[in-house]
Design a protein around this motif. Sequence first.
Motif, PDB file in Angstrom:
ATOM      1  N   ALA A 223      -4.434  19.705   4.256  1.00 30.20           N
ATOM      2  CA  ALA A 223      -3.750  20.966   3.962  1.00 30.20           C
ATOM      3  C   ALA A 223      -4.410  22.121   4.703  1.00 30.20           C
ATOM      4  CB  ALA A 223      -3.765  21.225   2.454  1.00 30.20           C
ATOM      5  N   GLU A 224      -5.722  22.042   4.944  1.00 31.63           N
ATOM      6  CA  GLU A 224      -6.449  23.120   5.592  1.00 31.63           C
ATOM      7  C   GLU A 224      -6.296  23.081   7.110  1.00 31.63           C
ATOM      8  OE1 GLU A 224      -7.943  25.596   4.063  1.00 31.63           O
ATOM      9  OE2 GLU A 224      -7.261  24.753   2.157  1.00 31.63           O
ATOM     10  N   GLN A 225      -6.301  21.891   7.682  1.00 32.51           N
ATOM     11  CA  GLN A 225      -6.207  21.745   9.136  1.00 32.51           C
ATOM     12  C   GLN A 225      -5.109  20.725   9.480  1.00 32.51           C
ATOM     13  OE1 GLN A 225     -10.298  20.578   9.958  1.00 32.51           O
ATOM     14  NE2 GLN A 225     -10.809  22.676  10.560  1.00 32.51           N
ATOM     15  N   PRO A 226      -3.869  21.030   9.188  1.00 38.74           N
ATOM     16  CA  PRO A 226      -2.780  20.074   9.435  1.00 38.74           C
ATOM     17  C   PRO A 226      -2.559  19.847  10.924  1.00 38.74           C
ATOM     18  CG  PRO A 226      -1.887  22.203   8.823  1.00 38.74           C
ATOM     19  CD  PRO A 226      -3.364  22.306   8.616  1.00 38.74           C
ATOM     20  N   CYS A 227      -2.117  18.653  11.248  1.00 37.33           N
ATOM     21  CA  CYS A 227      -1.823  18.320  12.645  1.00 37.33           C
ATOM     22  C   CYS A 227      -0.650  19.158  13.130  1.00 37.33           C
ATOM     23  CB  CYS A 227      -1.483  16.837  12.752  1.00 37.33           C
ATOM     24  SG  CYS A 227      -0.865  16.357  14.380  1.00 37.33           S
ATOM     25  N   PRO A 228      -0.792  19.927  14.222  1.00 31.11           N
ATOM     26  CA  PRO A 228       0.315  20.763  14.704  1.00 31.11           C
ATOM     27  C   PRO A 228       1.522  19.948  15.175  1.00 31.11           C
ATOM     28  CG  PRO A 228      -1.518  20.793  16.263  1.00 31.11           C
ATOM     29  CD  PRO A 228      -2.013  20.115  15.027  1.00 31.11           C
ATOM     30  N   ILE A 229       1.282  18.738  15.659  1.00 29.02           N
ATOM     31  CA  ILE A 229       2.417  17.910  16.086  1.00 29.02           C
ATOM     32  C   ILE A 229       3.264  17.548  14.883  1.00 29.02           C
ATOM     33  CG2 ILE A 229       3.103  15.704  17.106  1.00 29.02           C
ATOM     34  CD1 ILE A 229       0.585  15.792  18.818  1.00 29.02           C
ATOM     35  N   ARG A 230       2.617  17.117  13.807  1.00 32.07           N
ATOM     36  CA  ARG A 230       3.365  16.756  12.609  1.00 32.07           C
ATOM     37  C   ARG A 230       3.987  17.988  11.948  1.00 32.07           C
ATOM     38  NH1 ARG A 230       3.804  11.112  11.568  1.00 32.07           N
ATOM     39  NH2 ARG A 230       4.833  11.943   9.725  1.00 32.07           N
ATOM     40  N   ALA A 231       3.312  19.130  12.041  1.00 35.08           N
ATOM     41  CA  ALA A 231       3.887  20.362  11.498  1.00 35.08           C
ATOM     42  C   ALA A 231       5.168  20.730  12.243  1.00 35.08           C
ATOM     43  CB  ALA A 231       2.868  21.501  11.598  1.00 35.08           C
ATOM     44  N   ASN A 232       5.133  20.620  13.566  1.00 30.66           N
ATOM     45  CA  ASN A 232       6.325  20.919  14.366  1.00 30.66           C
ATOM     46  C   ASN A 232       7.420  19.891  14.111  1.00 30.66           C
ATOM     47  OD1 ASN A 232       4.761  22.969  15.353  1.00 30.66           O
ATOM     48  ND2 ASN A 232       4.484  22.096  17.396  1.00 30.66           N
ATOM     49  N   LEU A 233       7.009  18.638  13.897  1.00 30.08           N
ATOM     50  CA  LEU A 233       7.976  17.588  13.596  1.00 30.08           C
ATOM     51  C   LEU A 233       8.732  17.909  12.304  1.00 30.08           C
ATOM     52  CD1 LEU A 233       8.998  14.727  14.462  1.00 30.08           C
ATOM     53  CD2 LEU A 233       7.279  13.805  12.886  1.00 30.08           C
ATOM     54  N   GLU A 234       8.032  18.397  11.290  1.00 32.21           N
ATOM     55  CA  GLU A 234       8.687  18.730  10.022  1.00 32.21           C
ATOM     56  C   GLU A 234       9.645  19.894  10.196  1.00 32.21           C
ATOM     57  OE1 GLU A 234       8.640  16.939   7.262  1.00 32.21           O
ATOM     58  OE2 GLU A 234       7.502  15.561   8.544  1.00 32.21           O
ATOM     59  N   ILE A 235       9.312  20.840  11.060  1.00 31.90           N
ATOM     60  CA  ILE A 235      10.226  21.963  11.331  1.00 31.90           C
ATOM     61  C   ILE A 235      11.511  21.450  11.963  1.00 31.90           C
ATOM     62  CG2 ILE A 235      10.534  24.002  12.808  1.00 31.90           C
ATOM     63  CD1 ILE A 235       7.582  24.658  12.272  1.00 31.90           C
ATOM     64  N   LEU A 236      11.398  20.474  12.878  1.00 30.74           N
ATOM     65  CA  LEU A 236      12.585  19.917  13.530  1.00 30.74           C
ATOM     66  C   LEU A 236      13.374  19.001  12.597  1.00 30.74           C
ATOM     67  CD1 LEU A 236      11.245  19.087  17.117  1.00 30.74           C
ATOM     68  CD2 LEU A 236      12.803  20.920  16.456  1.00 30.74           C
ATOM     69  N   ARG A 237      12.752  18.489  11.563  1.00 31.97           N
ATOM     70  CA  ARG A 237      13.467  17.635  10.609  1.00 31.97           C
ATOM     71  C   ARG A 237      14.453  18.433   9.753  1.00 31.97           C
ATOM     72  NH1 ARG A 237      11.444  12.456  10.044  1.00 31.97           N
ATOM     73  NH2 ARG A 237       9.241  12.150  10.573  1.00 31.97           N
ATOM     74  N   CYS A 301      -1.662  29.419  17.141  1.00 30.32           N
ATOM     75  CA  CYS A 301      -0.915  30.290  18.064  1.00 30.32           C
ATOM     76  C   CYS A 301      -0.523  29.521  19.324  1.00 30.32           C
ATOM     77  CB  CYS A 301      -1.764  31.502  18.459  1.00 30.32           C
ATOM     78  SG  CYS A 301      -1.993  32.723  17.163  1.00 30.32           S
ATOM     79  N   ALA A 302      -1.398  28.580  19.746  1.00 31.87           N
ATOM     80  CA  ALA A 302      -1.159  27.841  20.983  1.00 31.87           C
ATOM     81  C   ALA A 302      -0.083  26.786  20.841  1.00 31.87           C
ATOM     82  CB  ALA A 302      -2.456  27.192  21.453  1.00 31.87           C
ATOM     83  N   THR A 303       0.267  26.402  19.605  1.00 35.80           N
ATOM     84  CA  THR A 303       1.224  25.302  19.405  1.00 35.80           C
ATOM     85  C   THR A 303       2.513  25.780  18.745  1.00 35.80           C
ATOM     86  OG1 THR A 303       0.337  24.731  17.216  1.00 35.80           O
ATOM     87  CG2 THR A 303      -0.724  23.719  19.132  1.00 35.80           C
ATOM     88  N   ASN A 304       2.769  27.069  18.779  1.00 35.92           N
ATOM     89  CA  ASN A 304       3.907  27.683  18.084  1.00 35.92           C
ATOM     90  C   ASN A 304       5.236  27.129  18.591  1.00 35.92           C
ATOM     91  OD1 ASN A 304       5.840  29.380  16.962  1.00 35.92           O
ATOM     92  ND2 ASN A 304       4.532  31.182  17.116  1.00 35.92           N
ATOM     93  N   PRO A 305       6.003  26.403  17.767  1.00 30.70           N
ATOM     94  CA  PRO A 305       7.257  25.818  18.240  1.00 30.70           C
ATOM     95  C   PRO A 305       8.322  26.866  18.549  1.00 30.70           C
ATOM     96  CG  PRO A 305       7.070  25.547  15.864  1.00 30.70           C
ATOM     97  CD  PRO A 305       5.765  26.105  16.338  1.00 30.70           C
ATOM     98  N   TYR A 306       8.222  28.032  17.889  1.00 24.30           N
ATOM     99  CA  TYR A 306       9.221  29.074  18.106  1.00 24.30           C
ATOM    100  C   TYR A 306       9.039  29.732  19.472  1.00 24.30           C
ATOM    101  CZ  TYR A 306       9.409  28.309  13.097  1.00 24.30           C
ATOM    102  OH  TYR A 306       9.504  27.718  11.853  1.00 24.30           O
ATOM    103  N   ALA A 307       7.837  29.662  20.013  1.00 27.53           N
ATOM    104  CA  ALA A 307       7.588  30.104  21.389  1.00 27.53           C
ATOM    105  C   ALA A 307       7.863  28.978  22.374  1.00 27.53           C
ATOM    106  CB  ALA A 307       6.152  30.606  21.540  1.00 27.53           C
ATOM    107  N   ASN A 308       7.523  27.743  21.961  1.00 25.87           N
ATOM    108  CA  ASN A 308       7.762  26.594  22.833  1.00 25.87           C
ATOM    109  C   ASN A 308       9.244  26.425  23.168  1.00 25.87           C
ATOM    110  OD1 ASN A 308       5.031  26.021  22.696  1.00 25.87           O
ATOM    111  ND2 ASN A 308       5.256  24.417  21.144  1.00 25.87           N
ATOM    112  N   ASP A 355       6.028  31.343   6.528  1.00 20.19           N
ATOM    113  CA  ASP A 355       5.760  30.036   7.113  1.00 20.19           C
ATOM    114  C   ASP A 355       4.286  29.745   6.888  1.00 20.19           C
ATOM    115  OD1 ASP A 355       4.878  28.095   9.282  1.00 20.19           O
ATOM    116  OD2 ASP A 355       7.031  28.108   9.666  1.00 20.19           O
ATOM    117  N   PRO A 356       3.949  28.612   6.284  1.00 18.93           N
ATOM    118  CA  PRO A 356       2.550  28.357   5.937  1.00 18.93           C
ATOM    119  C   PRO A 356       1.616  28.262   7.141  1.00 18.93           C
ATOM    120  CG  PRO A 356       3.893  26.387   5.608  1.00 18.93           C
ATOM    121  CD  PRO A 356       4.838  27.513   5.859  1.00 18.93           C
TER     122      PRO A 356
END
Length: 597
Positions: A223-237, A301-308, A355-356
């Motif tokens: 919960a403190e350091q979630p994987c950004p790939i999986r976080a972005n995956l959940e946004i796309l789900r 900030c470097a993995t922001n899907p809304y910027a990607n 957004d968490p």
Amino acid sequence: MTTNPLVEFLASYGPQASSNNLYDEFVVEAAMDTGCAPLEIEQPLVNELASMFKSQSPRSVILTGTAGDGKTYTARKVVEAIAGPDAIWQTTDKIFDLSVPSCPERRIRFIKDLSELKEGDKDTLFPEVKASLLAKGSDTFVICVNDGHLLKFFRDREVEGVKLHDRIADMLQNDEEHDPNGHFRLINMSRQSHRDLFERILDGIVDHPGWAECTGCHALDSAEQPCPIRANLEILRQKDPASMRARLKDMIRMAAADGQHLSIRQLILLTVNILLGDQKPGKELLTCQKAKNRAADDDYCATNPYANAFGQNLRERQRRQYGAFAILEEFGIGLETNNFFDHSLLWDTDELPGDPIYGARIFASHRERYRIDPSANAQDFRREMLDQRRRLFFSIDPDSKMVREDPRRNPWNLSVFKCGATYIRLADGAEQGAVPRDIARDIIRGLNRMMTGEMTNTDDRLWLTEPSGVYLGREIPLLVAHAGRQREGPTFISFPPMQGNGKAPVLRFTPMQRGDLAVDLPLRPTLVECILRIANGALPASFSSECRRDIERFQLKAVTAIHEASRPHHPPPQEVEMVGGTLQSRPIAALVEEESW
């Protein structure tokens, strides 16, 4: 930390020089190299074609369209549907032969890319192909080729007899799929519904079985350091109306209606970049190790899907190479705003969705620094505000009760298409055969203002004026050619039903019940934005030259149709004037006197 080979596999579809997986012939090999199942994108056409080839009367099929639209992929999946997954052609095969199940002595010949064949091979193949398309040959063909090479193939070789070149050219021009004589099908893959196609691509990626390989990775449950790939995956789900998926589908749909086609190749690249984009110097896409590093450094900030989604992880020169980013950038998401959004972001009100990971977690520190010293932190703050506006655009449902009660909250206010939500309603209504009445009236009012130059409120009929704008003094602003009531009388305007193939809805003018003389005005998003802004108060002279030309062409065609329909008696021109906000007409006195002479 577990390393998931699926991440490497998907990265090969992304915006990098080694993206061979964008070409179907490399897909199977790449999947084998990484140990991943190939990316499966549901294509309803596959089962339809496979059933047709298994029938007693198979017909040849031409799969055409722009590069990257899935022609070869579809052909390969048809082979698998007929003969099983083991019947796969090798990457060196130019033509793959398969027996017809219902008739073993007949063959289906799959030409993977007609343009890649040598000219001598094309000459040898031409008689067989032509015979098949005329239902005279013994073999059935599936031909993958783009439009230009298809027409050139026949134009260079047809000397006498039936001209298939002309027949195919007419079918392409008129978007016809079935040969008039019923001998073959011509399927333009570029005419698929972009919205549905993108939905299938997203499902193919987020539901890929390879994500199960993440099991055991400590970042998966952190919960403190979630994987950004999986976080972005959940946004796309997420599939609800207040989701990134929903807004992207709207944008892709509007881009297609504006004539900007995004191929399957570009849509996959876009999805992968949203998922894996990384703004840190070096390679532009995340690996599992890099994702771990970003999480450990709390550098989301470097993995922001809304910027990607707009290719912000790429250098500008790289970004321009990919159509997906260039097209989405034209929406100006985040570059446009209003006081409500900026005030709420600056003062951290509770009126906006959070957004968490990509909300306050990455924005709060920039906001505080800006409050302490605006001049020193303005540049960084502007950049972060831009990303937050993009997040809000993808996180608010434009049809929600909250937005209806307060239009300032509409996410389309964060784009150059302020009327974007209205356009989606218009397109939905056209597909269902019933354009909402309020939108129809707004369009008619805006067109009347554009064509007459008057800030009229008339919205129940269309006043067609001569596009040249014949001025005969201040009292005679324009000459009117005809007034067409909406769905009333012998001359009317309508919004005919449209298929969900990515085309723009149309406004149709039909003079004197002459359907053969009907004139269509394609309601592209850019033009509708212009019309609706003018309908809502913008000055008629403020619209772009491109929109002006569209309206002038429509006026010319409509006036010509009126004269053709009314032969031999042409309707006399009349003055048009505005009285109390409503357009009215009357005979031009000088012309009436001249006729009496």
